[in-house]
Design a protein around this motif. Structure first.
Motif, PDB file in Angstrom:
ATOM      1  N   GLN A  27       0.763  -1.252  -0.037  1.00 28.08           N
ATOM      2  CA  GLN A  27      -0.093   0.157   0.100  1.00 28.08           C
ATOM      3  C   GLN A  27       0.736   1.186  -0.040  1.00 28.08           C
ATOM      4  O   GLN A  27       1.947   1.183   0.357  1.00 28.08           O
ATOM      5  CB  GLN A  27      -0.716   0.077   1.252  1.00 28.08           C
ATOM      6  CG  GLN A  27      -1.481  -1.244   1.547  1.00 28.08           C
ATOM      7  CD  GLN A  27      -2.811  -1.251   0.502  1.00 28.08           C
ATOM      8  OE1 GLN A  27      -3.768  -0.152   0.393  1.00 28.08           O
ATOM      9  NE2 GLN A  27      -3.077  -2.619   0.088  1.00 28.08           N
ATOM     10  N   THR A  28       0.312   2.269  -0.472  1.00 27.10           N
ATOM     11  CA  THR A  28       1.034   3.777  -0.418  1.00 27.10           C
ATOM     12  C   THR A  28       0.261   4.647   0.240  1.00 27.10           C
ATOM     13  O   THR A  28      -1.101   4.742   0.008  1.00 27.10           O
ATOM     14  CB  THR A  28       1.256   3.887  -1.868  1.00 27.10           C
ATOM     15  OG1 THR A  28       2.186   3.119  -2.470  1.00 27.10           O
ATOM     16  CG2 THR A  28       2.230   5.176  -1.913  1.00 27.10           C
ATOM     17  N   VAL A  29       0.818   5.398   1.014  1.00 19.83           N
ATOM     18  CA  VAL A  29      -0.016   6.589   1.706  1.00 19.83           C
ATOM     19  C   VAL A  29       0.987   7.817   1.727  1.00 19.83           C
ATOM     20  O   VAL A  29       2.087   7.550   1.965  1.00 19.83           O
ATOM     21  CB  VAL A  29      -0.558   6.358   3.187  1.00 19.83           C
ATOM     22  CG1 VAL A  29      -1.545   5.162   3.141  1.00 19.83           C
ATOM     23  CG2 VAL A  29       0.530   5.815   4.048  1.00 19.83           C
ATOM     24  N   THR A  30       0.321   8.817   1.670  1.00 15.17           N
ATOM     25  CA  THR A  30       1.114  10.066   1.703  1.00 15.17           C
ATOM     26  C   THR A  30       0.514  10.888   2.997  1.00 15.17           C
ATOM     27  O   THR A  30      -0.718  11.045   2.848  1.00 15.17           O
ATOM     28  CB  THR A  30       1.072  11.242   0.513  1.00 15.17           C
ATOM     29  OG1 THR A  30       1.905  10.512  -0.310  1.00 15.17           O
ATOM     30  CG2 THR A  30       1.710  12.399   0.789  1.00 15.17           C
ATOM     31  N   VAL A  31       1.337  11.147   4.177  1.00 12.76           N
ATOM     32  CA  VAL A  31       0.756  11.793   5.270  1.00 12.76           C
ATOM     33  C   VAL A  31       1.682  13.013   5.721  1.00 12.76           C
ATOM     34  O   VAL A  31       2.668  13.302   5.280  1.00 12.76           O
ATOM     35  CB  VAL A  31       1.104  10.714   6.362  1.00 12.76           C
ATOM     36  CG1 VAL A  31       0.020   9.708   5.925  1.00 12.76           C
ATOM     37  CG2 VAL A  31       2.588  10.175   6.550  1.00 12.76           C
ATOM     38  N   THR A  32       0.801  13.845   6.557  1.00 15.53           N
ATOM     39  CA  THR A  32       1.670  15.047   7.142  1.00 15.53           C
ATOM     40  C   THR A  32       1.667  14.815   8.679  1.00 15.53           C
ATOM     41  O   THR A  32       0.197  14.707   9.082  1.00 15.53           O
ATOM     42  CB  THR A  32       0.867  16.352   6.559  1.00 15.53           C
ATOM     43  OG1 THR A  32       1.169  16.540   5.131  1.00 15.53           O
ATOM     44  CG2 THR A  32       1.593  17.475   7.384  1.00 15.53           C
ATOM     45  N   THR A  34       5.857  10.262   1.841  1.00 21.81           N
ATOM     46  CA  THR A  34       5.268   9.126   1.217  1.00 21.81           C
ATOM     47  C   THR A  34       5.753   7.608   1.561  1.00 21.81           C
ATOM     48  O   THR A  34       6.906   7.541   1.538  1.00 21.81           O
ATOM     49  CB  THR A  34       5.175   9.107  -0.302  1.00 21.81           C
ATOM     50  OG1 THR A  34       4.467  10.455  -0.649  1.00 21.81           O
ATOM     51  CG2 THR A  34       4.469   7.798  -1.085  1.00 21.81           C
ATOM     52  N   TYR A  35       4.838   6.897   2.327  1.00 26.22           N
ATOM     53  CA  TYR A  35       5.348   5.511   2.716  1.00 26.22           C
ATOM     54  C   TYR A  35       4.632   4.336   1.759  1.00 26.22           C
ATOM     55  O   TYR A  35       3.519   4.592   1.571  1.00 26.22           O
ATOM     56  CB  TYR A  35       4.839   5.316   4.350  1.00 26.22           C
ATOM     57  CG  TYR A  35       5.494   6.414   5.082  1.00 26.22           C
ATOM     58  CD1 TYR A  35       6.771   5.954   5.651  1.00 26.22           C
ATOM     59  CD2 TYR A  35       4.855   7.529   5.603  1.00 26.22           C
ATOM     60  CE1 TYR A  35       7.324   6.835   6.515  1.00 26.22           C
ATOM     61  CE2 TYR A  35       5.394   8.297   6.449  1.00 26.22           C
ATOM     62  CZ  TYR A  35       6.794   8.123   6.832  1.00 26.22           C
ATOM     63  OH  TYR A  35       7.115   8.828   7.664  1.00 26.22           O
ATOM     64  N   THR A  36       5.459   3.344   1.812  1.00 23.87           N
ATOM     65  CA  THR A  36       4.781   2.078   1.447  1.00 23.87           C
ATOM     66  C   THR A  36       5.279   0.796   2.261  1.00 23.87           C
ATOM     67  O   THR A  36       6.111   0.939   2.874  1.00 23.87           O
ATOM     68  CB  THR A  36       5.378   1.654  -0.062  1.00 23.87           C
ATOM     69  OG1 THR A  36       6.833   1.170  -0.082  1.00 23.87           O
ATOM     70  CG2 THR A  36       5.295   3.006  -1.052  1.00 23.87           C
ATOM     71  N   GLY A  37       4.235  -0.342   2.221  1.00 19.44           N
ATOM     72  CA  GLY A  37       4.668  -1.219   3.003  1.00 19.44           C
ATOM     73  C   GLY A  37       3.249  -1.904   3.017  1.00 19.44           C
ATOM     74  O   GLY A  37       2.062  -1.519   2.534  1.00 19.44           O
ATOM     75  N   PRO A  38       3.165  -3.121   3.763  1.00 21.69           N
ATOM     76  CA  PRO A  38       1.910  -3.712   4.080  1.00 21.69           C
ATOM     77  C   PRO A  38       1.008  -3.034   5.149  1.00 21.69           C
ATOM     78  O   PRO A  38       1.510  -2.349   5.883  1.00 21.69           O
ATOM     79  CB  PRO A  38       2.254  -5.093   4.526  1.00 21.69           C
ATOM     80  CG  PRO A  38       3.610  -4.925   4.967  1.00 21.69           C
ATOM     81  CD  PRO A  38       4.446  -3.863   4.305  1.00 21.69           C
ATOM     82  N   ALA A  64       5.396   0.520   7.361  1.00 20.51           N
ATOM     83  CA  ALA A  64       5.825   0.945   6.149  1.00 20.51           C
ATOM     84  C   ALA A  64       7.400   0.458   6.206  1.00 20.51           C
ATOM     85  O   ALA A  64       8.313   0.488   7.078  1.00 20.51           O
ATOM     86  CB  ALA A  64       5.969   2.516   6.331  1.00 20.51           C
ATOM     87  N   VAL A  65       7.889   0.096   5.029  1.00 20.22           N
ATOM     88  CA  VAL A  65       9.241  -0.309   4.698  1.00 20.22           C
ATOM     89  C   VAL A  65      10.000   0.724   3.820  1.00 20.22           C
ATOM     90  O   VAL A  65      11.273   0.845   3.583  1.00 20.22           O
ATOM     91  CB  VAL A  65       9.246  -1.679   4.252  1.00 20.22           C
ATOM     92  CG1 VAL A  65       8.619  -2.929   5.147  1.00 20.22           C
ATOM     93  CG2 VAL A  65       8.703  -1.951   2.686  1.00 20.22           C
TER      94      VAL A  65
END
Ligand SMILES: Nc1nc2c(c(=O)[nH]1)N[C@H]1C(S)=C(S)[C@@H](COP(=O)(O)O)O[C@H]1N2
Ligand SMILES: [Mo]
Length: 190
Positions: free
Chosen positions: A78-83, A94-98, A153-154
């Protein structure tokens, strides 16, 4: 949908990975109870140390597991962009991971089907290598409830997470306090 055969093969691969992880940590006699190797998040430990890093998933689960980077990469990404706000100001990444959900399901939570909404009684405590801890409730990321994309996130901004194997990501949090870095353990409990 996965066939029984491919599931068995996946389990065999997992068993081999766990065996390898156990073998690699055999130097520490108490490895089974004390969890993953402790690599200081500030001093790092280099690429070789990172490869030994595993994430322990335990608590109210059928199969306590030690997940490597390879195990985490095998789960849907999954990918999410967070603040979030931190001591060094507002950060956007922006993070990716399961999904945390998928990671925990790998260990098979022991929810009691005779207890109404049993899963809503549970929390997951994330621990970093520096023993820093934060907790998320199952209901926050359960698809039937808040359904938040909490990640293990990895990668962060396209690079492996700077501190260790993985980092907890809790989209929507105003402050970064639950973005636990250099995760060594996820424990399901109530
Ligand atoms: N393992 C660990 N993770 C941690 C912390 C910590 O002390 N140890 N601090 C938290 C806090 S309070 C914030 S604001 C963010 C800061 O993120 P950064 O280290 O990427 O700047 O990390 C969080 N994750
Ligand atoms: Mo913070």
């Amino acid at each position: 949908m996965r066939s029984t055969t491919s599931r068995s093969r996946r389990l065999a691969v997992l068993a081999a990975a766990v065996f390898t992880a156990v073998a690699l940590t055999a130097g520490t006699a108490s490895g089974a109870s004390s969890g993953a190797p402790n690599i200081d998040r500030r001093t790092g430990g280099g690429a070789a140390a990172k490869q030994r890093t595993v994430l322990l998933v335990d608590g109210a689960v059928r199969h306590r597991v030690r997940l490597s980077a390879t195990d985490l990469a095998a789960l849907p990404e999954q990918t999410v962009t967070v603040t979030f706000e931190s001591g060094t100001g507002t950060q956007t990444h922006t993070y990716t991971g399961p999904l945390l959900l998928d990671v925990l399901n790998r260990a098979q939570p022991k929810f009691d089907p005779t207890v109404k909404n049993d899963q809503l009684r549970y929390v997951v405590t994330a621990t970093g290598s520096d023993r820093y801890q934060a907790t998320v409730a199952w209901g926050e990321f359960d698809p039937g409830f808040e359904h938040k994309s909490v990640l293990v996130a990895v990668t962060e901004d396209g690079q492996p997470t700077a501190d260790g194997l993985a980092r907890l990501v809790v989209p929507g949090d105003v402050k970064g306090g639950r973005y636990v870095s250099d995760l060594i353990r996820l424990r399901l409990h109530r």
